[in-house]
Design a protein around this motif. Sequence first.
Motif, PDB file in Angstrom:
ATOM      1  N   SER A  29      17.185  10.869   7.207  1.00 12.60           N
ATOM      2  CA  SER A  29      16.634  10.036   8.138  1.00 12.60           C
ATOM      3  C   SER A  29      16.073   8.849   7.363  1.00 12.60           C
ATOM      4  CB  SER A  29      15.135  10.447   8.964  1.00 12.60           C
ATOM      5  OG  SER A  29      14.252  10.685   7.940  1.00 12.60           O
ATOM      6  N   PHE A  30      16.303   7.626   7.889  1.00 16.11           N
ATOM      7  CA  PHE A  30      15.800   6.407   6.997  1.00 16.11           C
ATOM      8  C   PHE A  30      14.993   5.689   7.826  1.00 16.11           C
ATOM      9  CE2 PHE A  30      16.696   1.816   6.810  1.00 16.11           C
ATOM     10  CZ  PHE A  30      16.068   1.676   5.417  1.00 16.11           C
ATOM     11  N   HIS A  31      13.991   4.997   7.198  1.00 15.01           N
ATOM     12  CA  HIS A  31      13.130   3.856   7.872  1.00 15.01           C
ATOM     13  C   HIS A  31      12.528   3.018   7.036  1.00 15.01           C
ATOM     14  CE1 HIS A  31       9.904   6.703   6.200  1.00 15.01           C
ATOM     15  NE2 HIS A  31       8.973   5.770   6.794  1.00 15.01           N
ATOM     16  N   THR A  32      11.779   1.660   7.294  1.00 17.32           N
ATOM     17  CA  THR A  32      11.277   1.122   6.477  1.00 17.32           C
ATOM     18  C   THR A  32       9.872   0.927   6.672  1.00 17.32           C
ATOM     19  OG1 THR A  32      11.316  -0.819   8.338  1.00 17.32           O
ATOM     20  CG2 THR A  32      13.357  -0.571   6.787  1.00 17.32           C
ATOM     21  N   HIS A  33       9.254   0.231   5.780  1.00 18.18           N
ATOM     22  CA  HIS A  33       7.612   0.241   5.735  1.00 18.18           C
ATOM     23  C   HIS A  33       7.501  -1.325   5.916  1.00 18.18           C
ATOM     24  CE1 HIS A  33       6.142   4.416   4.066  1.00 18.18           C
ATOM     25  NE2 HIS A  33       6.697   4.160   5.403  1.00 18.18           N
ATOM     26  N   THR A  34       6.361  -1.760   6.407  1.00 11.50           N
ATOM     27  CA  THR A  34       6.116  -3.228   6.635  1.00 11.50           C
ATOM     28  C   THR A  34       5.553  -3.846   5.493  1.00 11.50           C
ATOM     29  OG1 THR A  34       4.024  -2.697   7.789  1.00 11.50           O
ATOM     30  CG2 THR A  34       6.059  -2.610   9.093  1.00 11.50           C
ATOM     31  N   PRO A  35       5.740  -5.207   5.623  1.00 15.25           N
ATOM     32  CA  PRO A  35       4.975  -6.260   4.643  1.00 15.25           C
ATOM     33  C   PRO A  35       3.488  -6.067   4.841  1.00 15.25           C
ATOM     34  CG  PRO A  35       6.969  -7.112   5.416  1.00 15.25           C
ATOM     35  CD  PRO A  35       6.578  -5.926   6.266  1.00 15.25           C
ATOM     36  N   TYR A  36       2.807  -6.806   4.131  1.00 23.18           N
ATOM     37  CA  TYR A  36       1.034  -6.740   4.304  1.00 23.18           C
ATOM     38  C   TYR A  36       0.966  -8.299   3.966  1.00 23.18           C
ATOM     39  CZ  TYR A  36      -1.106  -2.755   5.508  1.00 23.18           C
ATOM     40  OH  TYR A  36      -1.556  -1.530   6.338  1.00 23.18           O
ATOM     41  N   THR A  37       1.984  -9.332   4.061  1.00 21.21           N
ATOM     42  CA  THR A  37       2.007 -10.536   3.697  1.00 21.21           C
ATOM     43  C   THR A  37       1.079 -11.261   4.442  1.00 21.21           C
ATOM     44  OG1 THR A  37       4.191 -10.504   2.902  1.00 21.21           O
ATOM     45  CG2 THR A  37       3.345 -12.727   3.301  1.00 21.21           C
ATOM     46  N   TYR A  38       0.877 -10.979   5.858  1.00 17.19           N
ATOM     47  CA  TYR A  38       0.169 -11.829   6.824  1.00 17.19           C
ATOM     48  C   TYR A  38      -1.055 -10.854   7.311  1.00 17.19           C
ATOM     49  CZ  TYR A  38       4.487 -14.238   6.481  1.00 17.19           C
ATOM     50  OH  TYR A  38       5.873 -14.789   6.204  1.00 17.19           O
ATOM     51  N   MET A  39      -1.410  -9.901   6.550  1.00 20.01           N
ATOM     52  CA  MET A  39      -2.611  -9.085   6.972  1.00 20.01           C
ATOM     53  C   MET A  39      -3.834  -9.987   6.620  1.00 20.01           C
ATOM     54  SD  MET A  39      -1.534  -6.293   8.630  1.00 20.01           S
ATOM     55  CE  MET A  39      -2.814  -4.757   8.282  1.00 20.01           C
ATOM     56  N   PRO A  40      -5.109  -9.553   7.277  1.00 18.31           N
ATOM     57  CA  PRO A  40      -6.250  -9.920   6.828  1.00 18.31           C
ATOM     58  C   PRO A  40      -6.492  -9.687   5.461  1.00 18.31           C
ATOM     59  CG  PRO A  40      -6.446  -9.099   9.049  1.00 18.31           C
ATOM     60  CD  PRO A  40      -5.148  -8.627   8.361  1.00 18.31           C
ATOM     61  N   ALA A  41      -7.286 -10.633   4.872  1.00 16.85           N
ATOM     62  CA  ALA A  41      -7.753 -10.586   3.421  1.00 16.85           C
ATOM     63  C   ALA A  41      -8.421  -9.307   3.294  1.00 16.85           C
ATOM     64  CB  ALA A  41      -8.593 -11.789   2.954  1.00 16.85           C
ATOM     65  N   GLY A  42      -8.255  -8.561   2.104  1.00 11.64           N
ATOM     66  CA  GLY A  42      -8.719  -7.450   1.999  1.00 11.64           C
ATOM     67  C   GLY A  42      -8.000  -6.136   2.334  1.00 11.64           C
ATOM     68  N   SER A  43      -7.147  -6.163   3.002  1.00 14.01           N
ATOM     69  CA  SER A  43      -6.134  -5.178   3.631  1.00 14.01           C
ATOM     70  C   SER A  43      -5.232  -4.683   2.665  1.00 14.01           C
ATOM     71  CB  SER A  43      -5.307  -5.482   4.981  1.00 14.01           C
ATOM     72  OG  SER A  43      -6.201  -6.097   5.896  1.00 14.01           O
ATOM     73  N   SER A  44      -5.063  -3.353   2.740  1.00 16.08           N
ATOM     74  CA  SER A  44      -4.012  -2.711   1.546  1.00 16.08           C
ATOM     75  C   SER A  44      -3.597  -1.497   2.260  1.00 16.08           C
ATOM     76  CB  SER A  44      -4.827  -2.485   0.251  1.00 16.08           C
ATOM     77  OG  SER A  44      -5.888  -1.643   0.501  1.00 16.08           O
ATOM     78  N   ARG A  45      -2.637  -0.985   1.579  1.00 16.04           N
ATOM     79  CA  ARG A  45      -2.051   0.511   1.546  1.00 16.04           C
ATOM     80  C   ARG A  45      -1.193   0.935   0.430  1.00 16.04           C
ATOM     81  NH1 ARG A  45       3.313   0.485   2.404  1.00 16.04           N
ATOM     82  NH2 ARG A  45       4.479  -1.431   2.909  1.00 16.04           N
ATOM     83  N   LEU A  46      -1.099   2.169   0.478  1.00 12.79           N
ATOM     84  CA  LEU A  46      -0.058   2.789  -0.394  1.00 12.79           C
ATOM     85  C   LEU A  46       1.356   2.461  -0.173  1.00 12.79           C
ATOM     86  CD1 LEU A  46      -2.158   6.007  -1.213  1.00 12.79           C
ATOM     87  CD2 LEU A  46      -2.320   3.742  -2.632  1.00 12.79           C
TER      88      LEU A  46
END
Length: 209
Positions: free
Chosen positions: A136-153
């Motif tokens: 199976s294949f999938h993508t993960h999303t950008p955080y370019t336009y997320m609110p300041a302070g947001s993050s993910r591994l």
Amino acid sequence: MKKLNFAKLVLGGLLCTVSSGCMEDENFLELEQPRTLATRSSTQDGEPGYITINYPTALSLKFNTAIYQDMELLWQLTKSSAYGGLRRELGFYIYYNYKTNKVYRGLTVYGPLVHNDETANIDLGEPVNKDEVCASFHTHTPYTYMPAGSSRLTGRSLRDLLTATISGIPGIVYDYICDTLRAGHPIDYPAFVSTYGPERRSSRTISVN
């Protein structure tokens, strides 16, 4: 959250959940490495022989030119889908036809557009052909336009790994190259394809007349 089983693979971001239908594309893709089949002939007239189907490794699929081009296309679509506080994941199943020694991919599945306060997810649904599905294949999303302070591994999530391990189907994910992705990063920050879960789907022996 839907129950995990072989037919419903959970794919997506750090807290991605999974399950809905996809259909196969008609275009077939040649394997870059020949298959290895163990065969046993009939011992008596009328008795079947046996063929052991060895599925391609996730690593070989990752480096399959045609498959990779489709992964790259979905990655570009994932980036272009991130706008106005929305984002989505995309993906597909990969199949192997032992009779033709070819791999082919399912139709592109679009995850729902989610807002900044929601977890991105995708539903690949049941494989069209359970005997031929090999990854199976999938993508993960950008955080370019997320609110300041947001993050993910980045990379495969724990749930991704759990799903691949339980189903026995290798996973492939396209994500940014860093340990932690933070809000405001460049949309074109370097990214790559990585594999997780089993190296390949376990071999399957079938009878042939």
